[in-house]
Write a protein that holds these residues in place. Structure first.
Motif, mmCIF file in Angstrom:
data_model
loop_
_atom_site.group_PDB
_atom_site.id
_atom_site.type_symbol
_atom_site.label_atom_id
_atom_site.label_comp_id
_atom_site.label_asym_id
_atom_site.label_seq_id
_atom_site.Cartn_x
_atom_site.Cartn_y
_atom_site.Cartn_z
ATOM 1 N N ALA A 50 -48.417 20.579 -29.340
ATOM 2 C CA ALA A 50 -47.405 21.375 -30.038
ATOM 3 C C ALA A 50 -46.982 22.555 -29.171
ATOM 4 O O ALA A 50 -47.809 23.205 -28.533
ATOM 5 N N PRO A 51 -45.700 22.874 -29.116
ATOM 6 C CA PRO A 51 -45.250 24.020 -28.302
ATOM 7 C C PRO A 51 -45.687 25.346 -28.903
ATOM 8 O O PRO A 51 -45.840 25.483 -30.119
ATOM 9 N N ILE A 52 -45.881 26.340 -28.040
ATOM 10 C CA ILE A 52 -46.287 27.684 -28.441
ATOM 11 C C ILE A 52 -45.065 28.585 -28.405
ATOM 12 O O ILE A 52 -44.388 28.672 -27.378
ATOM 13 N N THR A 53 -44.785 29.255 -29.509
ATOM 14 C CA THR A 53 -43.648 30.171 -29.581
ATOM 15 C C THR A 53 -44.085 31.563 -29.135
ATOM 16 O O THR A 53 -45.072 32.104 -29.647
ATOM 17 N N ILE A 54 -43.334 32.139 -28.193
ATOM 18 C CA ILE A 54 -43.648 33.463 -27.657
ATOM 19 C C ILE A 54 -42.604 34.445 -28.169
ATOM 20 O O ILE A 54 -41.414 34.314 -27.849
ATOM 21 N N PRO A 55 -42.980 35.444 -28.975
ATOM 22 C CA PRO A 55 -41.995 36.413 -29.473
ATOM 23 C C PRO A 55 -41.401 37.245 -28.341
ATOM 24 O O PRO A 55 -41.997 37.367 -27.261
ATOM 25 N N PRO A 56 -40.238 37.843 -28.551
ATOM 26 C CA PRO A 56 -39.604 38.635 -27.482
ATOM 27 C C PRO A 56 -40.432 39.847 -27.062
ATOM 28 O O PRO A 56 -40.378 40.258 -25.899
ATOM 29 N N GLU A 57 -41.197 40.441 -27.996
ATOM 30 C CA GLU A 57 -41.957 41.653 -27.659
ATOM 31 C C GLU A 57 -43.284 41.353 -26.971
ATOM 32 O O GLU A 57 -44.028 42.279 -26.626
ATOM 33 N N MET A 91 -54.669 40.760 -24.386
ATOM 34 C CA MET A 91 -55.701 39.725 -24.421
ATOM 35 C C MET A 91 -55.518 38.804 -23.224
ATOM 36 O O MET A 91 -54.452 38.770 -22.602
ATOM 37 N N SER A 92 -56.578 38.048 -22.902
ATOM 38 C CA SER A 92 -56.508 37.087 -21.806
ATOM 39 C C SER A 92 -57.345 35.863 -22.157
ATOM 40 O O SER A 92 -58.365 35.975 -22.851
ATOM 41 N N VAL A 93 -56.917 34.700 -21.650
ATOM 42 C CA VAL A 93 -57.602 33.431 -21.885
ATOM 43 C C VAL A 93 -57.713 32.704 -20.547
ATOM 44 O O VAL A 93 -56.707 32.536 -19.842
ATOM 45 N N ASN A 94 -58.918 32.271 -20.201
ATOM 46 C CA ASN A 94 -59.113 31.487 -18.985
ATOM 47 C C ASN A 94 -58.622 30.056 -19.213
ATOM 48 O O ASN A 94 -59.004 29.409 -20.193
ATOM 49 N N ILE A 95 -57.808 29.549 -18.290
ATOM 50 C CA ILE A 95 -57.235 28.219 -18.395
ATOM 51 C C ILE A 95 -58.003 27.273 -17.478
ATOM 52 O O ILE A 95 -58.099 27.533 -16.269
ATOM 53 N N PRO A 96 -58.589 26.176 -17.984
ATOM 54 C CA PRO A 96 -59.266 25.210 -17.109
ATOM 55 C C PRO A 96 -58.302 24.614 -16.091
ATOM 56 O O PRO A 96 -57.087 24.577 -16.299
ATOM 57 N N SER A 97 -58.866 24.120 -14.991
ATOM 58 C CA SER A 97 -58.025 23.607 -13.903
ATOM 59 C C SER A 97 -57.291 22.321 -14.279
ATOM 60 O O SER A 97 -56.250 22.016 -13.699
ATOM 61 N N PHE A 98 -57.811 21.554 -15.253
ATOM 62 C CA PHE A 98 -57.148 20.308 -15.626
ATOM 63 C C PHE A 98 -56.023 20.520 -16.628
ATOM 64 O O PHE A 98 -55.368 19.569 -17.038
ATOM 65 N N LEU A 99 -55.782 21.773 -17.055
ATOM 66 C CA LEU A 99 -54.695 22.085 -17.977
ATOM 67 C C LEU A 99 -53.517 22.688 -17.213
ATOM 68 O O LEU A 99 -53.708 23.488 -16.292
ATOM 69 N N THR A 100 -52.327 22.316 -17.591
ATOM 70 C CA THR A 100 -51.109 22.829 -16.977
ATOM 71 C C THR A 100 -50.258 23.487 -18.051
ATOM 72 O O THR A 100 -49.993 22.881 -19.098
ATOM 73 N N VAL A 101 -49.836 24.721 -17.795
ATOM 74 C CA VAL A 101 -49.003 25.473 -18.722
ATOM 75 C C VAL A 101 -47.572 25.466 -18.194
ATOM 76 O O VAL A 101 -47.318 25.873 -17.059
ATOM 77 N N THR A 102 -46.640 24.998 -19.019
ATOM 78 C CA THR A 102 -45.233 24.910 -18.630
ATOM 79 C C THR A 102 -44.395 25.719 -19.612
ATOM 80 O O THR A 102 -44.553 25.590 -20.834
ATOM 81 N N ARG A 103 -43.520 26.568 -19.065
ATOM 82 C CA ARG A 103 -42.625 27.370 -19.902
ATOM 83 C C ARG A 103 -41.201 26.854 -19.763
ATOM 84 O O ARG A 103 -40.798 26.374 -18.700
ATOM 85 N N ASP A 104 -40.430 26.967 -20.838
ATOM 86 C CA ASP A 104 -39.060 26.498 -20.799
ATOM 87 C C ASP A 104 -38.171 27.507 -20.069
ATOM 88 O O ASP A 104 -38.612 28.560 -19.624
ATOM 89 N N GLU A 105 -36.893 27.195 -19.953
ATOM 90 C CA GLU A 105 -35.980 28.045 -19.194
ATOM 91 C C GLU A 105 -35.789 29.410 -19.844
ATOM 92 O O GLU A 105 -35.686 30.423 -19.152
ATOM 93 N N THR A 106 -35.744 29.451 -21.159
ATOM 94 C CA THR A 106 -35.556 30.736 -21.837
ATOM 95 C C THR A 106 -36.817 31.576 -21.836
ATOM 96 O O THR A 106 -36.765 32.789 -22.031
ATOM 97 N N GLY A 107 -37.997 30.956 -21.666
ATOM 98 C CA GLY A 107 -39.257 31.690 -21.656
ATOM 99 C C GLY A 107 -39.810 32.006 -23.021
ATOM 100 O O GLY A 107 -40.787 32.744 -23.148
ATOM 101 N N GLN A 108 -39.194 31.467 -24.088
ATOM 102 C CA GLN A 108 -39.648 31.742 -25.448
ATOM 103 C C GLN A 108 -40.666 30.730 -25.950
ATOM 104 O O GLN A 108 -41.214 30.893 -27.033
ATOM 105 N N LYS A 109 -40.891 29.656 -25.192
ATOM 106 C CA LYS A 109 -41.865 28.642 -25.600
ATOM 107 C C LYS A 109 -42.665 28.183 -24.393
ATOM 108 O O LYS A 109 -42.179 28.233 -23.251
ATOM 109 N N ALA A 110 -43.886 27.748 -24.670
ATOM 110 C CA ALA A 110 -44.770 27.230 -23.621
ATOM 111 C C ALA A 110 -45.497 26.008 -24.163
ATOM 112 O O ALA A 110 -45.818 25.941 -25.360
ATOM 113 N N THR A 111 -45.745 25.040 -23.294
ATOM 114 C CA THR A 111 -46.450 23.813 -23.678
ATOM 115 C C THR A 111 -47.611 23.590 -22.715
ATOM 116 O O THR A 111 -47.551 23.969 -21.543
ATOM 117 N N LEU A 112 -48.645 22.932 -23.226
ATOM 118 C CA LEU A 112 -49.827 22.620 -22.438
ATOM 119 C C LEU A 112 -49.942 21.114 -22.265
ATOM 120 O O LEU A 112 -49.619 20.352 -23.187
#
Length: 250
Positions: A50-57, A91-112
């Motif tokens: 499921a995509p992650i919604t990132i608020p503008p702030e 806050m911060s979260v460590n991302i494992p090496s086998f996971l890839t985080v991709t953000r869309d062009e607008t930057g308001q959503k991210a997918t794993l």
């Protein structure tokens, strides 16, 4: 070996010989195939995909982790982390090496996405890391809240500046004082980053950025008077309900 067992083995060895099988069993043995118990096709993780919604702030970016801070005990060594900043904190979260985080062009959503969905460990961490990132985004933007309700005669709670039975662990720490039927006072130190208030004598409101810290402190308060099923007394968290039992009559 008994006669039925020998007949069964002979049928398995020579299933296509004429006269060795009944007519109604011939189609089943003529086309042998393996079939799974489940009829549904395998699908990807519903939580992790499921995509992650990132608020503008909220500021969301990936940073490299120094080699001195990485752990070598686990199966995977994280090489980068997700830093999340908002109006309420960071806050911060460590991302494992086998996971890839991709953000869309607008930057308001991210997918794993993961490298191999057939590996159970990667599939499990896929949804876990996605949930952690979503909780942190919600925490730095709006905050996490836990409401504790105290049900019982004489049950009260207050927030005190000082405590008589507990020493503070950091400067300016406040304490939650409970009156839940014990002869001695119950004083619990509020963890760092958590704000506690009592809008009513029987209500405790906990607010914080880290969901794990807020819910853990709520569980520690609840442990002093867990809800009991006969009179319905106890400390309830976030609208918790229990089913009352009938009284035992001898």
């Amino acid at each position: 070996m008994s006669l039925p067992q020998r007949c069964a083995r002979q049928l398995l060895r020579e299933p296509f010989q004429r006269g060795s099988l009944p007519i109604f069993l011939a189609p089943a043995f003529s086309q042998p195939r393996s079939q799974c118990f489940s009829t549904t096709s395998p699908a990807q993780s519903r939580v992790g995909g499921a995509p992650i919604t990132i608020p503008p702030e909220v500021s969301f970016k990936l940073v490299d982790i120094p080699e001195t801070l990485t752990r070598t005990r686990g199966k995977d060594i994280p090489k980068f982390a997700a830093e999340i900043k908002g109006p309420r904190g960071e806050m911060s979260v460590n991302i494992p090496s086998f996971l890839t985080v991709t953000r869309d062009e607008t930057g308001q959503k991210a997918t794993l996405s993961v490298q191999d969905t057939d590996i159970p460990h990667q599939r499990a961490m896929w949804g876990t890391i996605r949930a952690l990132i979503q909780n942190n985004i919600l925490g730095v933007s709006e905050g996490h809240v836990c409401v504790l309700s105290m049900v019982g005669v004489g049950y009260r709670a207050t927030v005190e500046e000082k405590a008589t039975t507990v020493e503070p662990t950091y400067p300016g720490q406040k304490f939650v004082s409970l009156k839940v039927g014990f002869s001695h006072p119950i004083e619990l130190g509020i963890p760092k980053g958590v704000e506690a208030s009592t809008p009513q004598p029987t209500r405790i409101l906990l607010e914080g950025v880290d969901k794990r810290v807020v819910t853990q402190f709520a569980a520690e308060i609840r442990d002093w008077r867990r809800p009991e099923p006969y009179k319905g007394k106890g400390i309830f968290v976030n609208g918790e309900t229990i089913k009352l039992k009938a009284k035992k009559i001898k």
